[in-house]
Design a protein around this motif. Structure first.
Motif, PDB file in Angstrom:
ATOM      1  N   ALA A  96       0.820  -1.217   0.000  1.00  0.00           N
ATOM      2  CA  ALA A  96       0.000   0.000   0.000  1.00  0.00           C
ATOM      3  C   ALA A  96       0.853   1.265   0.000  1.00  0.00           C
ATOM      4  CB  ALA A  96      -0.970   0.007   1.194  1.00  0.00           C
ATOM      5  N   ALA A  98       2.178   4.630  -2.311  1.00  0.00           N
ATOM      6  CA  ALA A  98       1.907   5.448  -3.500  1.00  0.00           C
ATOM      7  C   ALA A  98       3.223   5.600  -4.253  1.00  0.00           C
ATOM      8  CB  ALA A  98       1.344   6.808  -3.096  1.00  0.00           C
ATOM      9  N   HIS A 100       4.411   7.188  -6.763  1.00  0.00           N
ATOM     10  CA  HIS A 100       4.998   8.441  -7.251  1.00  0.00           C
ATOM     11  C   HIS A 100       5.506   9.330  -6.126  1.00  0.00           C
ATOM     12  CE1 HIS A 100       2.229   7.126 -10.464  1.00  0.00           C
ATOM     13  NE2 HIS A 100       3.195   7.543 -11.249  1.00  0.00           N
ATOM     14  N   LEU A 101       5.195   8.981  -4.896  1.00  0.00           N
ATOM     15  CA  LEU A 101       5.635   9.807  -3.768  1.00  0.00           C
ATOM     16  C   LEU A 101       6.917   9.230  -3.182  1.00  0.00           C
ATOM     17  CD1 LEU A 101       2.213  10.418  -1.977  1.00  0.00           C
ATOM     18  CD2 LEU A 101       3.335  11.792  -3.713  1.00  0.00           C
ATOM     19  N   LEU A 109       1.766   9.442   4.930  1.00  0.00           N
ATOM     20  CA  LEU A 109       0.546   9.593   4.135  1.00  0.00           C
ATOM     21  C   LEU A 109      -0.692   9.434   5.012  1.00  0.00           C
ATOM     22  CD1 LEU A 109      -0.574  10.112   1.370  1.00  0.00           C
ATOM     23  CD2 LEU A 109      -0.438   7.684   0.881  1.00  0.00           C
TER      24      LEU A 109
ATOM     25  N   GLN B 205       1.602  21.493  -3.802  1.00  0.00           N
ATOM     26  CA  GLN B 205       2.928  21.143  -3.311  1.00  0.00           C
ATOM     27  C   GLN B 205       3.076  21.274  -1.794  1.00  0.00           C
ATOM     28  OE1 GLN B 205       5.093  19.689  -5.127  1.00  0.00           O
ATOM     29  NE2 GLN B 205       3.948  19.953  -7.020  1.00  0.00           N
ATOM     30  N   ARG B 211      -0.985  16.771  -1.402  1.00  0.00           N
ATOM     31  CA  ARG B 211      -0.345  15.488  -1.159  1.00  0.00           C
ATOM     32  C   ARG B 211      -1.349  14.357  -1.367  1.00  0.00           C
ATOM     33  NH1 ARG B 211       4.201  14.697   1.650  1.00  0.00           N
ATOM     34  NH2 ARG B 211       4.944  16.209   0.169  1.00  0.00           N
ATOM     35  N   HIS B 212      -2.568  14.577  -0.896  1.00  0.00           N
ATOM     36  CA  HIS B 212      -3.587  13.539  -1.036  1.00  0.00           C
ATOM     37  C   HIS B 212      -4.011  13.373  -2.489  1.00  0.00           C
ATOM     38  CE1 HIS B 212      -4.868  13.530   3.476  1.00  0.00           C
ATOM     39  NE2 HIS B 212      -3.619  13.204   3.266  1.00  0.00           N
ATOM     40  N   PHE B 214      -2.115  13.742  -5.096  1.00  0.00           N
ATOM     41  CA  PHE B 214      -1.078  12.918  -5.722  1.00  0.00           C
ATOM     42  C   PHE B 214      -1.216  11.457  -5.297  1.00  0.00           C
ATOM     43  CE2 PHE B 214       1.168  16.882  -6.642  1.00  0.00           C
ATOM     44  CZ  PHE B 214       1.697  16.598  -7.881  1.00  0.00           C
ATOM     45  N   SER B 215      -1.478  11.220  -4.010  1.00  0.00           N
ATOM     46  CA  SER B 215      -1.526   9.833  -3.529  1.00  0.00           C
ATOM     47  C   SER B 215      -2.704   9.081  -4.135  1.00  0.00           C
ATOM     48  CB  SER B 215      -1.584   9.796  -2.001  1.00  0.00           C
ATOM     49  OG  SER B 215      -2.834  10.248  -1.538  1.00  0.00           O
ATOM     50  N   SER B 218      -1.800   8.213  -7.616  1.00  0.00           N
ATOM     51  CA  SER B 218      -0.692   7.267  -7.680  1.00  0.00           C
ATOM     52  C   SER B 218      -1.168   5.857  -7.388  1.00  0.00           C
ATOM     53  CB  SER B 218       0.374   7.687  -6.674  1.00  0.00           C
ATOM     54  OG  SER B 218       1.463   6.816  -6.705  1.00  0.00           O
ATOM     55  N   ASN B 219      -1.941   5.700  -6.330  1.00  0.00           N
ATOM     56  CA  ASN B 219      -2.429   4.380  -5.934  1.00  0.00           C
ATOM     57  C   ASN B 219      -3.621   4.589  -5.014  1.00  0.00           C
ATOM     58  OD1 ASN B 219      -2.884   1.856  -4.842  1.00  0.00           O
ATOM     59  ND2 ASN B 219      -0.710   1.347  -4.671  1.00  0.00           N
ATOM     60  N   GLU B 221      -5.987   2.659  -3.837  1.00  0.00           N
ATOM     61  CA  GLU B 221      -6.193   1.711  -2.745  1.00  0.00           C
ATOM     62  C   GLU B 221      -5.190   1.966  -1.616  1.00  0.00           C
ATOM     63  OE1 GLU B 221      -8.488  -0.146  -2.109  1.00  0.00           O
ATOM     64  OE2 GLU B 221      -7.798  -1.755  -0.795  1.00  0.00           O
ATOM     65  N   ALA B 222      -3.936   2.239  -1.985  1.00  0.00           N
ATOM     66  CA  ALA B 222      -2.919   2.527  -0.964  1.00  0.00           C
ATOM     67  C   ALA B 222      -3.303   3.786  -0.193  1.00  0.00           C
ATOM     68  CB  ALA B 222      -1.556   2.705  -1.621  1.00  0.00           C
ATOM     69  N   ALA B 223      -3.788   4.785  -0.928  1.00  0.00           N
ATOM     70  CA  ALA B 223      -4.181   6.027  -0.266  1.00  0.00           C
ATOM     71  C   ALA B 223      -5.298   5.751   0.735  1.00  0.00           C
ATOM     72  CB  ALA B 223      -4.625   7.050  -1.309  1.00  0.00           C
ATOM     73  N   GLY B 284      -2.454   9.276 -13.850  1.00  0.00           N
ATOM     74  CA  GLY B 284      -2.541   9.825 -12.505  1.00  0.00           C
ATOM     75  C   GLY B 284      -1.199   9.821 -11.786  1.00  0.00           C
ATOM     76  N   GLY B 285      -1.146  10.650 -10.722  1.00  0.00           N
ATOM     77  CA  GLY B 285       0.035  10.661  -9.870  1.00  0.00           C
ATOM     78  C   GLY B 285       1.148  11.586 -10.324  1.00  0.00           C
ATOM     79  N   VAL B 286       1.065  12.073 -11.553  1.00  0.00           N
ATOM     80  CA  VAL B 286       2.129  12.932 -12.083  1.00  0.00           C
ATOM     81  C   VAL B 286       1.513  14.180 -12.692  1.00  0.00           C
ATOM     82  CG1 VAL B 286       4.096  13.064 -13.656  1.00  0.00           C
ATOM     83  CG2 VAL B 286       3.448  10.867 -12.685  1.00  0.00           C
TER      84      VAL B 286
END
Lengths: 261, 337
Positions: A96, A98, A100-101, A109, B205, B211-212, B214-215, B218-219, B221-223, B284-286
């Motif tokens: 889990a 992200a 790109h971070l 996070l 930034q 931050r959220h 981007f998260s 990026s992913n 489910e991880a977020a 996403g994510g970038v």
């Protein structure tokens, strides 16, 4: 079957937990408890419901019925935030993260450190992350790279650091060594022992019976969504466990092995 | 020892998104160079200000679009929302509301449309493409229905202030009675764009919401497992995009001093192109606001320069299409490394 050697109150009690997806019963009336400073192995083949059970404890999945009791109070874990509030941290099999971070952003996070004005406090997050990661892996240098570019071991270290940085009381480790090499696996084992000494309760999901016998105090085996047995680790050997995992029953001639020796 | 020095040396080279932004910036400078060479009028102060003015609308849309694209989504409704916001503001002015509150209501209209997008995407679990495509038709339909497809004009001089005014404008009355413009001034839309871009970059930034965003891209489910409120983050991004579309609508309609319910068609594609040229990834994510601003100006300069060189609008479309594909192709090569 249930051992009564623990005198303290359990950290976590899961009582008669059920989870249904439509007509599929993923978890059927499972009860398990966890005491401070104890490692409980959660075993079972793929699809036995062990990850499902643990996801309910970490707040990532809602439960159909049953109670979760943390430190003697019944709690509702609707989101991962709820679980974290009660000190339940999870190292997910997928990690889990992200991608790109960077490491620090991932470590904090959802719980970012902020300055007085509500801005992200990057300096503090980076220095804290550096310290936390150095404890686990002194060679961890590339803190500012996106985690996608890191090795499997480094990614795992971030996931572990994230779980223990916030003073977990209960730690759920879902296949924590799956992506790791031998030295890193040994590091995770050392860490597990250290956390255990600090009084943290750990649920360890693993396919590696070697790990399980090295680290766990008790094991719980799931088969087809049911808890088919919870044992002190001294009372069983690998064959008993395999029999439970595959058939769901103990060998016919089984008796608690710990008492014989 | 040689190894470490080599590594340190490599640190100085721009990597990843910085490299992409740098190449986009070089492209922009190259374009300006080429057009300056082919058309002497291109490199004048007045034309520069025209480009600024023309780009500000796409730029404002691109700021919101970039946020949405970073979450891994897309917002196809901004062109229509821009028109609807203008219509609402225009109708309110006609109903007797002063210009400033009417314009605020226009921006609020955009924000509400964005909020609806966000709610449809998160609560009804409809993909962003379909949800915002629906909103694109709904907003355009409402705009046309409310006005009967006719433009609203005679909105008063105050309505044109935002789009046509300029800061530090110096005008001198000559003896013959004609005014002479000493310095045309910095157009308000350009100032507004700079302010919104800085605000957007700051939010992305330096703030938790950025931050959220981007998260989530990026992913997701991880977020979610990390305790990020994914739904709230998505709703925030779409609302911001809608509100910025509303603001862009105010600028555009104010510049025309007329509300056109069929204005802004296909603007979403320019905004998406600006983001993508600027390095945002549709996966996403970038992405970055600075990159998207460069992207918006590449499109603006390209349009303006081709116009000055007398290229037909159809050829312009072809060229911009090629530029978008080229930019994404460069991004692909970058990611493969």
């Amino acid at each position: 079957m249930l051992d009564t050697t623990h005198t303290g109150a359990p950290l976590v009690q899961m009582r008669d937990i059920r989870k249904q997806f439509g007509g599929v019963h993923a978890v059927q009336g499972v009860s398990v408890d966890l005491f401070p400073g104890e490692v409980v192995g959660v075993l079972g083949h793929n699809g036995a419901g062990k990850s499902c059970l643990m996801r309910m404890l970490s707040g990532a999945m809602s439960l159909t019925s049953g109670d979760i009791v943390v430190n003697g109070t019944k709690v509702e874990l609707k989101t991962p935030q709820d679980a974290r509030k009660y000190g339940i941290e999870t190292i997910y099999q997928t990690l889990a993260l992200a991608d790109h971070l960077d490491a620090a952003a991932n470590l904090f996070l959802g719980r970012e450190l902020k300055t007085r004005f509500g801005n992200l406090d990057e300096t503090r997050m980076h220095s804290e992350a550096r310290d936390a990661l150095a404890q686990l892996n002194p060679n961890f240098k590339n803190l500012k790279d996106p985690v996608a570019s890191l090795s499997g071991g480094q990614r795992q270290v971030i996931a572990i650091a994230r779980a223990i940085y916030f003073q977990a009381k209960v730690l759920i480790m879902d296949e924590p060594t799956a992506a790791l090499g031998p030295s890193e696996t040994a590091m995770v084992a050392d860490l597990t022992v250290k956390l255990k000494q600090e009084g943290i309760g750990i649920f360890l999901i693993s396919h590696d019976l070697h790990d399980v016998f090295d680290l766990c105090d008790r094991v719980m085996v799931m088969n087809k969504g049911c808890n088919v047995g919870t044992f002190k680790i001294e009372d069983v050997n690998k064959d008993d466990i395999l029999s439970l995992i595959i058939k769901g029953t103990l060998p016919d001639d089984w008796e608690p092995r710990g008492q014989n020796t | 020892m040689p190894d470490t020095t080599k590594k340190q040396k490599l640190r100085f080279l721009p990597t990843g998104s910085a490299l992409h932004r740098l190449s986009a910036l070089l492209t922009l400078l190259l374009l300006i160079g080429v057009f300056a060479f082919t058309s002497p009028a291109f490199l004048s102060v007045n034309n520069g200000l025209t480009v600024l003015l023309q780009t500000s609308v796409i730029g404002l849309l691109a700021i919101g679009m970039t946020m949405v694209i970073i979450t891994g989504g897309i917002d196809l409704s901004v062109g229509s929302v821009l028109a609807l916001s203008g219509v609402i503001a225009g109708l309110l002015i006609k109903a007797g509301l002063p210009v400033a509150p009417a314009m605020v209501m226009g921006v609020v209209t955009g924000g509400v449309c964005g909020l609806m997008n966000g709610l449809i995407i998160t609560k009804m679990r409809i993909t962003p493409f379909v949800a915002t495509l629906g909103m694109m038709m709904i907003a355009r339909g409402i705009a046309l229905q409310l006005t009967g497809a006719a433009p609203i004009s005679r909105l008063g001089e105050a309505f044109g202030w935002l789009g046509n005014g300029a800061l530090f404008r110096l005008v001198e009355m000559q003896d013959n009675g004609f005014p002479r413009v000493i310095f045309p001034g910095i157009p308000y839309p350009a100032i507004l764009l700079v302010i919104m871009a800085i605000l957007g970059a700051y939010l992305l930034q330096r703030r938790q919401i950025g931050r959220h965003i981007f998260s989530v891209g990026s992913n997701e489910e991880a977020a979610r497992l990390s305790g990020v409120n994914v739904d709230r983050t998505n709703i925030w991004a779409y609302t911001a995009s809608g509100a910025l579309a509303g603001l862009a609508g105010m600028v555009l309609m104010s510049r025309l001093v007329t509300v056109q319910p069929n204005e802004g068609v296909m603007y979403e594609l320019d905004a998406i192109a600006a983001s993508v040229i600027g390095g945002a990834s549709l996966m996403g994510g970038v992405g970055s606001i600075s990159g998207s601003m460069i992207g918006a100006f590449i499109i603006g300069v390209l349009r303006n320069g081709l116009n000055m060189a007398g290229t037909s609008a159809f050829i312009q479309q072809i060229i911009i299409g090629i530029v978008v594909i080229g930019a994404v192709y460069i991004d692909q090569i970058r990611n493969r490394k």
